[in-house]
Design a protein around this motif. Structure first.
Motif, PDB file in Angstrom:
ATOM      1  N   ARG A  10      41.437  33.059 -48.586  1.00 23.92           N
ATOM      2  CA  ARG A  10      39.990  32.828 -48.542  1.00 23.92           C
ATOM      3  C   ARG A  10      39.750  31.445 -47.937  1.00 23.92           C
ATOM      4  NH1 ARG A  10      37.104  32.447 -53.973  1.00 23.92           N
ATOM      5  NH2 ARG A  10      37.835  34.554 -54.274  1.00 23.92           N
ATOM      6  N   PRO A  11      39.555  31.380 -46.606  1.00 26.55           N
ATOM      7  CA  PRO A  11      39.377  30.078 -45.953  1.00 26.55           C
ATOM      8  C   PRO A  11      38.125  29.377 -46.448  1.00 26.55           C
ATOM      9  CG  PRO A  11      39.130  31.898 -44.374  1.00 26.55           C
ATOM     10  CD  PRO A  11      39.412  32.510 -45.693  1.00 26.55           C
ATOM     11  N   ARG A  12      38.101  28.020 -46.250  1.00 29.13           N
ATOM     12  CA  ARG A  12      36.944  27.245 -46.730  1.00 29.13           C
ATOM     13  C   ARG A  12      35.854  27.101 -45.681  1.00 29.13           C
ATOM     14  NH1 ARG A  12      40.588  22.437 -48.624  1.00 29.13           N
ATOM     15  NH2 ARG A  12      41.544  23.264 -46.752  1.00 29.13           N
ATOM     16  N   ASN A  13      36.215  27.359 -44.415  1.00 29.18           N
ATOM     17  CA  ASN A  13      35.202  27.277 -43.356  1.00 29.18           C
ATOM     18  C   ASN A  13      35.629  28.165 -42.183  1.00 29.18           C
ATOM     19  OD1 ASN A  13      37.045  25.730 -41.742  1.00 29.18           O
ATOM     20  ND2 ASN A  13      36.566  23.996 -43.088  1.00 29.18           N
ATOM     21  N   ARG A  19      41.794  30.067 -37.637  1.00 28.41           N
ATOM     22  CA  ARG A  19      43.234  29.728 -37.588  1.00 28.41           C
ATOM     23  C   ARG A  19      44.050  30.771 -38.355  1.00 28.41           C
ATOM     24  NH1 ARG A  19      41.497  24.393 -37.817  1.00 28.41           N
ATOM     25  NH2 ARG A  19      41.736  24.212 -40.059  1.00 28.41           N
ATOM     26  N   ALA A  20      43.538  31.199 -39.508  1.00 26.54           N
ATOM     27  CA  ALA A  20      44.269  32.202 -40.297  1.00 26.54           C
ATOM     28  C   ALA A  20      44.375  33.510 -39.520  1.00 26.54           C
ATOM     29  CB  ALA A  20      43.556  32.437 -41.635  1.00 26.54           C
ATOM     30  N   LEU A  21      43.300  33.854 -38.835  1.00 27.96           N
ATOM     31  CA  LEU A  21      43.278  35.116 -38.071  1.00 27.96           C
ATOM     32  C   LEU A  21      44.289  35.054 -36.920  1.00 27.96           C
ATOM     33  CD1 LEU A  21      41.594  37.655 -38.425  1.00 27.96           C
ATOM     34  CD2 LEU A  21      39.917  36.719 -36.835  1.00 27.96           C
ATOM     35  N   ALA A  22      44.420  33.871 -36.341  1.00 32.76           N
ATOM     36  CA  ALA A  22      45.337  33.725 -35.202  1.00 32.76           C
ATOM     37  C   ALA A  22      46.796  33.601 -35.651  1.00 32.76           C
ATOM     38  CB  ALA A  22      44.947  32.484 -34.397  1.00 32.76           C
ATOM     39  N   SER A  23      47.002  33.371 -36.969  1.00 32.22           N
ATOM     40  CA  SER A  23      48.357  33.073 -37.441  1.00 32.22           C
ATOM     41  C   SER A  23      49.249  34.303 -37.487  1.00 32.22           C
ATOM     42  CB  SER A  23      48.294  32.434 -38.841  1.00 32.22           C
ATOM     43  OG  SER A  23      47.887  33.422 -39.794  1.00 32.22           O
ATOM     44  N   ARG A  24      48.662  35.455 -37.461  1.00 35.20           N
ATOM     45  CA  ARG A  24      49.435  36.691 -37.662  1.00 35.20           C
ATOM     46  C   ARG A  24      48.851  37.799 -36.811  1.00 35.20           C
ATOM     47  NH1 ARG A  24      51.423  37.696 -42.981  1.00 35.20           N
ATOM     48  NH2 ARG A  24      50.988  35.585 -43.696  1.00 35.20           N
ATOM     49  N   GLU A  25      49.665  38.563 -36.120  1.00 36.14           N
ATOM     50  CA  GLU A  25      49.133  39.669 -35.317  1.00 36.14           C
ATOM     51  C   GLU A  25      48.445  40.710 -36.203  1.00 36.14           C
ATOM     52  OE1 GLU A  25      50.883  42.752 -32.140  1.00 36.14           O
ATOM     53  OE2 GLU A  25      51.961  40.837 -32.265  1.00 36.14           O
ATOM     54  N   GLY A  26      48.956  40.876 -37.403  1.00 37.01           N
ATOM     55  CA  GLY A  26      48.411  41.896 -38.301  1.00 37.01           C
ATOM     56  C   GLY A  26      47.342  41.353 -39.235  1.00 37.01           C
ATOM     57  N   VAL A  47      47.291  46.253 -42.639  1.00 38.45           N
ATOM     58  CA  VAL A  47      47.195  44.873 -42.156  1.00 38.45           C
ATOM     59  C   VAL A  47      48.176  44.018 -42.959  1.00 38.45           C
ATOM     60  CG1 VAL A  47      44.737  45.092 -41.536  1.00 38.45           C
ATOM     61  CG2 VAL A  47      45.343  44.163 -43.744  1.00 38.45           C
ATOM     62  N   ASP A  48      48.572  42.872 -42.376  1.00 38.33           N
ATOM     63  CA  ASP A  48      49.511  41.971 -43.059  1.00 38.33           C
ATOM     64  C   ASP A  48      48.765  40.930 -43.879  1.00 38.33           C
ATOM     65  OD1 ASP A  48      51.535  43.227 -41.742  1.00 38.33           O
ATOM     66  OD2 ASP A  48      51.616  41.757 -40.105  1.00 38.33           O
ATOM     67  N   LEU A  49      47.568  40.549 -43.384  1.00 41.22           N
ATOM     68  CA  LEU A  49      46.850  39.440 -44.011  1.00 41.22           C
ATOM     69  C   LEU A  49      45.352  39.712 -43.956  1.00 41.22           C
ATOM     70  CD1 LEU A  49      46.734  36.449 -45.051  1.00 41.22           C
ATOM     71  CD2 LEU A  49      46.647  35.758 -42.639  1.00 41.22           C
ATOM     72  N   LEU A  50      44.710  39.649 -45.105  1.00 39.78           N
ATOM     73  CA  LEU A  50      43.252  39.784 -45.144  1.00 39.78           C
ATOM     74  C   LEU A  50      42.634  38.388 -45.168  1.00 39.78           C
ATOM     75  CD1 LEU A  50      42.838  42.669 -47.767  1.00 39.78           C
ATOM     76  CD2 LEU A  50      42.312  42.780 -45.321  1.00 39.78           C
ATOM     77  N   VAL A  51      41.756  38.125 -44.209  1.00 39.85           N
ATOM     78  CA  VAL A  51      41.087  36.816 -44.130  1.00 39.85           C
ATOM     79  C   VAL A  51      39.659  37.031 -44.630  1.00 39.85           C
ATOM     80  CG1 VAL A  51      40.416  34.932 -42.609  1.00 39.85           C
ATOM     81  CG2 VAL A  51      42.525  36.224 -42.139  1.00 39.85           C
ATOM     82  N   ASP A  52      39.422  36.600 -45.869  1.00 37.28           N
ATOM     83  CA  ASP A  52      38.153  36.895 -46.539  1.00 37.28           C
ATOM     84  C   ASP A  52      37.085  35.867 -46.138  1.00 37.28           C
ATOM     85  OD1 ASP A  52      36.056  37.372 -48.222  1.00 37.28           O
ATOM     86  OD2 ASP A  52      37.250  37.441 -50.067  1.00 37.28           O
ATOM     87  N   VAL A  53      36.127  36.322 -45.338  1.00 34.93           N
ATOM     88  CA  VAL A  53      35.071  35.401 -44.871  1.00 34.93           C
ATOM     89  C   VAL A  53      33.771  35.583 -45.656  1.00 34.93           C
ATOM     90  CG1 VAL A  53      36.008  35.259 -42.511  1.00 34.93           C
ATOM     91  CG2 VAL A  53      34.315  37.030 -43.049  1.00 34.93           C
ATOM     92  N   ASP A  57      29.679  29.792 -46.458  1.00 35.42           N
ATOM     93  CA  ASP A  57      28.246  29.467 -46.412  1.00 35.42           C
ATOM     94  C   ASP A  57      27.668  29.648 -45.015  1.00 35.42           C
ATOM     95  OD1 ASP A  57      28.077  28.925 -49.030  1.00 35.42           O
ATOM     96  OD2 ASP A  57      28.312  26.745 -48.829  1.00 35.42           O
ATOM     97  N   GLU A  58      28.473  29.215 -44.007  1.00 34.72           N
ATOM     98  CA  GLU A  58      27.940  29.270 -42.639  1.00 34.72           C
ATOM     99  C   GLU A  58      27.726  30.699 -42.138  1.00 34.72           C
ATOM    100  OE1 GLU A  58      32.047  27.376 -42.255  1.00 34.72           O
ATOM    101  OE2 GLU A  58      31.205  27.237 -40.273  1.00 34.72           O
ATOM    102  N   LEU A  59      28.297  31.688 -42.824  1.00 37.82           N
ATOM    103  CA  LEU A  59      28.076  33.091 -42.423  1.00 37.82           C
ATOM    104  C   LEU A  59      27.079  33.790 -43.351  1.00 37.82           C
ATOM    105  CD1 LEU A  59      31.627  34.474 -41.442  1.00 37.82           C
ATOM    106  CD2 LEU A  59      30.080  33.018 -40.168  1.00 37.82           C
ATOM    107  N   ARG A  60      26.492  33.015 -44.274  1.00 36.61           N
ATOM    108  CA  ARG A  60      25.645  33.651 -45.286  1.00 36.61           C
ATOM    109  C   ARG A  60      24.179  33.265 -45.180  1.00 36.61           C
ATOM    110  NH1 ARG A  60      27.552  35.446 -50.618  1.00 36.61           N
ATOM    111  NH2 ARG A  60      25.606  36.400 -50.047  1.00 36.61           N
ATOM    112  N   ARG A  61      23.858  32.484 -44.124  1.00 36.22           N
ATOM    113  CA  ARG A  61      22.485  31.956 -44.035  1.00 36.22           C
ATOM    114  C   ARG A  61      21.564  32.905 -43.288  1.00 36.22           C
ATOM    115  NH1 ARG A  61      25.049  27.069 -41.727  1.00 36.22           N
ATOM    116  NH2 ARG A  61      25.891  25.970 -43.525  1.00 36.22           N
ATOM    117  N   ILE A  62      20.291  32.848 -43.689  1.00 34.27           N
ATOM    118  CA  ILE A  62      19.229  33.499 -42.911  1.00 34.27           C
ATOM    119  C   ILE A  62      18.307  32.370 -42.461  1.00 34.27           C
ATOM    120  CG2 ILE A  62      17.247  35.057 -42.976  1.00 34.27           C
ATOM    121  CD1 ILE A  62      18.695  36.608 -45.216  1.00 34.27           C
ATOM    122  N   GLU A  63      18.185  32.192 -41.148  1.00 31.96           N
ATOM    123  CA  GLU A  63      17.337  31.100 -40.645  1.00 31.96           C
ATOM    124  C   GLU A  63      16.221  31.660 -39.767  1.00 31.96           C
ATOM    125  OE1 GLU A  63      19.931  28.259 -38.783  1.00 31.96           O
ATOM    126  OE2 GLU A  63      21.023  27.962 -40.664  1.00 31.96           O
TER     127      GLU A  63
END
Ligand SMILES: Cc1cc2nc3c(=O)[nH]c(=O)nc-3n(C[C@H](O)[C@H](O)[C@H](O)COP(=O)(O)OP(=O)(O)OC[C@H]3O[C@@H](n4cnc5c(N)ncnc54)[C@H](O)[C@@H]3O)c2cc1C
Length: 290
Positions: A10-13, A19-26, A47-53, A57-63
């Motif tokens: 679960r990345p912080r930003n 970077r996590a998505l690029a770290s593994r083909e799967g 999949v090998d790695l789930l990147v939980d976005v 916060d930056e993906l949760r805003r309505i502006e």
């Protein structure tokens, strides 16, 4: 079936997520998980790695911009879309469409970005976002890019995303004062799997302008019906115009409906004609009221 063991982060930003998505083909993006987790449980993909976005916060805003345009973070849930005063004020049809997505659990967890990135041709939001003239804001390791919604849904379960890219947000231009939006669907059950969808945007008073007519579940991706739009633009805003323009939906117009247990290709084409007519008419009526 139980989920197979899979690594999770679960990345912080957004940068960490990229970077996590690029770290593994799967590696794969996990948003609300309403489709992806089912796919993994059913062993349709792995999949090998789930990147939980989902909690970034930056993906949760309505502006809302000064001009009334919206920027909606990819991880805003259907429930948030339905309840948001900003969305209800600026794009009431979007709030309504989100509220018609089947069942409360899906609406609590499923996200507007997941709905688009799944690129399921029967999903509720893609045809409407195309009719609204939305733009998809995509972030990748090399920077950001913008994709018009009508080019984002590439085919069955194929969004126009390159490996390593994340949908960050969706921008929707403001509705003009004399514009209206219509949205119609024929479903197997109430708010369930759609057989055909039609979304429309029109502007103008006595004369139709800026007509956008989008049909979905009549091929691998939602499409604008340019022949019908051409017949609407510049014509008097009347029921006769809409009726005549809808006749453009027919054989040889590029639609590729399938035949299945819910209806033949020919039936879907005929339903598309009726729903497109109703959606445009609804858009005209709503535009005239505003
Ligand atoms: C029982 C059930 C009923 C449903 N009913 C409906 C319905 O009535 N109408 C409807 O439209 N849909 C319906 N769906 C589908 C569901 O709404 C969506 O598929 C789901 O909500 C997608 O959102 P999510 O956030 O859960 O995405 P996830 O399942 O987490 O992800 C879906 C896909 O998109 C990718 N993805 C997600 N977010 C991003 C992002 N920001 N950037 C890049 N890639 C991303 C994931 O990697 C995955 O491939 C239903 C699903 C189920 C299981």
């Amino acid at each position: 079936m139980l989920l197979e063991s899979v690594e999770y982060t679960r990345p912080r930003n957004l940068d960490e997520a990229l970077r996590a998505l690029a770290s593994r083909e799967g590696a794969a993006v996990l948003a609300g998980g309403q489709s992806l987790v089912n796919v993994l449980k059913n062993r349709v993909a792995s999949v090998d790695l789930l990147v939980d976005v989902s909690r970034l916060d930056e993906l949760r805003r309505i502006e809302v911009g000064a001009d009334g345009g919206l920027e909606i973070g990819a991880c805003v849930t259907y429930d948030e879309l339905e309840r948001s005063d900003d969305i209800r004020g600026a794009q009431p049809m979007l709030a309504s469409a989100a509220g018609h997505i089947e069942d409360r659990q899906i609406r609590n967890r499923g996200t507007i970005g997941g709905n688009c990135c799944l690129s399921d041709p029967s999903n509720n939001l893609p045809p409407l976002l195309i009719a609204l003239g939305a733009t998809m804001n995509v972030q990748g390791p090399g920077g950001g890019r913008q994709v018009p919604a009508e080019d984002f849904f590439f085919g069955y379960f194929m969004p126009a995303l390159e490996p390593g890219e994340i949908l960050r947000s969706i921008s929707i231009p403001p509705l003009a004062d004399d514009a209206g939006v219509g949205y119609q669907a024929l479903s197997v059950g109430h708010d369930s799997k759609a057989i055909v969808r039609a979304a429309a945007h029109v502007r103008g008073g006595d004369t139709i302008e800026d007509a956008r007519v989008v049909l979905a579940v009549v091929g691998p991706r939602p499409v604008r019906h340019s022949a019908m739009e051409d017949l609407l633009n510049g014509a008097p805003a009347s029921a006769e115009t809409v009726e005549r323009a809808s006749e453009a939906i027919g054989d040889g117009d590029g639609l590729e409906p399938i035949s299945d247990a819910h209806g033949s290709a020919d039936y879907r084409r005929r339903v598309a004609r009726v729903l497109a007519r109703r959606a445009v008419y609804e858009a005209m009526m709503r535009g005239a009221r505003s």
